[in-house]
Design a protein around this motif. Structure first.
Motif, short mmCIF file in Angstrom:
data_model
loop_
_atom_site.label_atom_id
_atom_site.label_comp_id
_atom_site.label_asym_id
_atom_site.label_seq_id
_atom_site.Cartn_x
_atom_site.Cartn_y
_atom_site.Cartn_z
N ARG A 253 0.63 -27.96 4.64
CA ARG A 253 -0.39 -27.97 3.58
C ARG A 253 0.20 -28.15 2.19
O ARG A 253 -0.34 -28.90 1.37
CB ARG A 253 -1.17 -26.66 3.57
N ASN A 254 1.25 -27.43 1.90
CA ASN A 254 1.75 -27.37 0.53
C ASN A 254 2.90 -28.33 0.25
O ASN A 254 3.39 -28.37 -0.88
CB ASN A 254 2.18 -25.94 0.18
N THR A 255 3.30 -29.09 1.27
CA THR A 255 4.39 -30.05 1.04
C THR A 255 4.04 -31.41 1.64
O THR A 255 3.90 -32.39 0.92
CB THR A 255 5.71 -29.53 1.62
N LEU A 256 3.90 -31.47 2.95
CA LEU A 256 3.70 -32.77 3.60
C LEU A 256 2.35 -33.38 3.24
O LEU A 256 2.26 -34.58 2.95
CB LEU A 256 3.86 -32.63 5.11
N ASP A 257 1.29 -32.57 3.24
CA ASP A 257 -0.03 -33.09 2.86
C ASP A 257 -0.04 -33.49 1.38
O ASP A 257 -0.68 -34.49 1.02
CB ASP A 257 -1.13 -32.06 3.12
N VAL A 258 0.65 -32.75 0.54
CA VAL A 258 0.74 -33.09 -0.88
C VAL A 258 1.46 -34.43 -1.03
O VAL A 258 0.99 -35.32 -1.75
CB VAL A 258 1.45 -31.98 -1.68
N ALA A 259 2.58 -34.60 -0.35
CA ALA A 259 3.33 -35.86 -0.43
C ALA A 259 2.47 -37.03 0.04
O ALA A 259 2.46 -38.10 -0.58
CB ALA A 259 4.61 -35.77 0.39
N LEU B 158 -1.44 -25.37 -6.61
CA LEU B 158 -1.22 -24.63 -5.36
C LEU B 158 -1.31 -23.13 -5.62
O LEU B 158 -1.10 -22.67 -6.75
CB LEU B 158 0.16 -24.97 -4.78
N ASP B 159 -1.57 -22.38 -4.59
CA ASP B 159 -1.62 -20.92 -4.67
C ASP B 159 -0.22 -20.39 -4.97
O ASP B 159 0.63 -20.33 -4.07
CB ASP B 159 -2.17 -20.36 -3.35
N GLN B 160 0.03 -20.06 -6.22
CA GLN B 160 1.35 -19.59 -6.63
C GLN B 160 1.69 -18.22 -6.03
O GLN B 160 2.86 -17.92 -5.79
CB GLN B 160 1.46 -19.56 -8.15
N ASP B 161 0.68 -17.40 -5.76
CA ASP B 161 0.93 -16.13 -5.08
C ASP B 161 1.49 -16.38 -3.68
O ASP B 161 2.40 -15.68 -3.24
CB ASP B 161 -0.34 -15.29 -4.99
N LEU B 162 0.94 -17.37 -3.00
CA LEU B 162 1.44 -17.72 -1.67
C LEU B 162 2.86 -18.26 -1.76
O LEU B 162 3.72 -17.87 -0.96
CB LEU B 162 0.52 -18.73 -1.00
#
Length: 181
Positions: A62-68, A90-94
């Motif tokens: 979600r936070n890397t591959l989908d963003v790319a 992105l959810d910085q807490d996560l």
């Protein structure tokens, strides 16, 4: 009661990790939050380590591959700004919770190291496509990524708009210093 899928467990895990940290990821805490039995959890995951691995791989997706993938759908001239916008929303807490988990958990540590490498290499590629030589592109990408991660830790309350503003300033400085025609 509808069946609780593997994806439901992962979604719940990511939410709990963001809000409560690793303490929210015990099987007991997850089952209580889901109002499900341990059997429901173990139907989808061999053990807690398998759950953690799948959880961190879901975060990576979600936070890397989908963003790319989303960035590469943009015209080349909009990619850097779109990356900044998406990454800073992105959810910085996560993000912080995942890094904290990686300090004590070897499964998380390995996935976080992989994510850091993928993210950095992606930015290197963006800079190379903008005309920078690879060594310089790598150095700038490493500095930019270190600033991104460091700002999450140093200024956890910083708003997305403030992070985007700082990132735009950094991009402007790079452009002025290295991307002259």
């Amino acid at each position: 009661m509808a069946r609780f899928s593997k994806q439901d467990w992962l979604d719940l895990g990511l939410t709990r990790l963001s809000r409560e940290g690793a303490s929210g990821l015990t099987v007991e805490a997850l089952c209580s939050a889901a109002a499900r039995t341990r059997g429901s959890f173990y139907h989808h995951f061999k053990d807690h380590d398998a759950f953690l691995e799948q959880l961190l791989l879901a975060w990576k997706q979600r936070n890397t591959l989908d963003v790319a993938d989303a960035i590469m759908q943009q015209p080349e001239e909009k990619r850097a700004q779109t990356l900044s916008d998406i990454a800073n929303m992105l959810d910085q807490d996560l993000e912080r919770a995942v890094r904290k988990l990686a300090q004590s958990n070897p499964i998380a540590r390995g996935i976080v190291q992989d994510v850091d490498e993928v993210r950095t290499e992606f930015v290197v590629g963006l800079y190379c496509n903008m005309g920078l030589e690879e060594t310089l592109a790598r150095e700038i990408a490493q500095l930019e990524y270190a600033a991104y991660v460091g700002s999450q830790i140093i200024w956890p309350g910083m708003t997305a708009s403030d992070r985007i503003r700082l990132d735009q300033r950094f991009a402007s400085m790079v452009a002025k210093a290295f991307l002259k025609d």
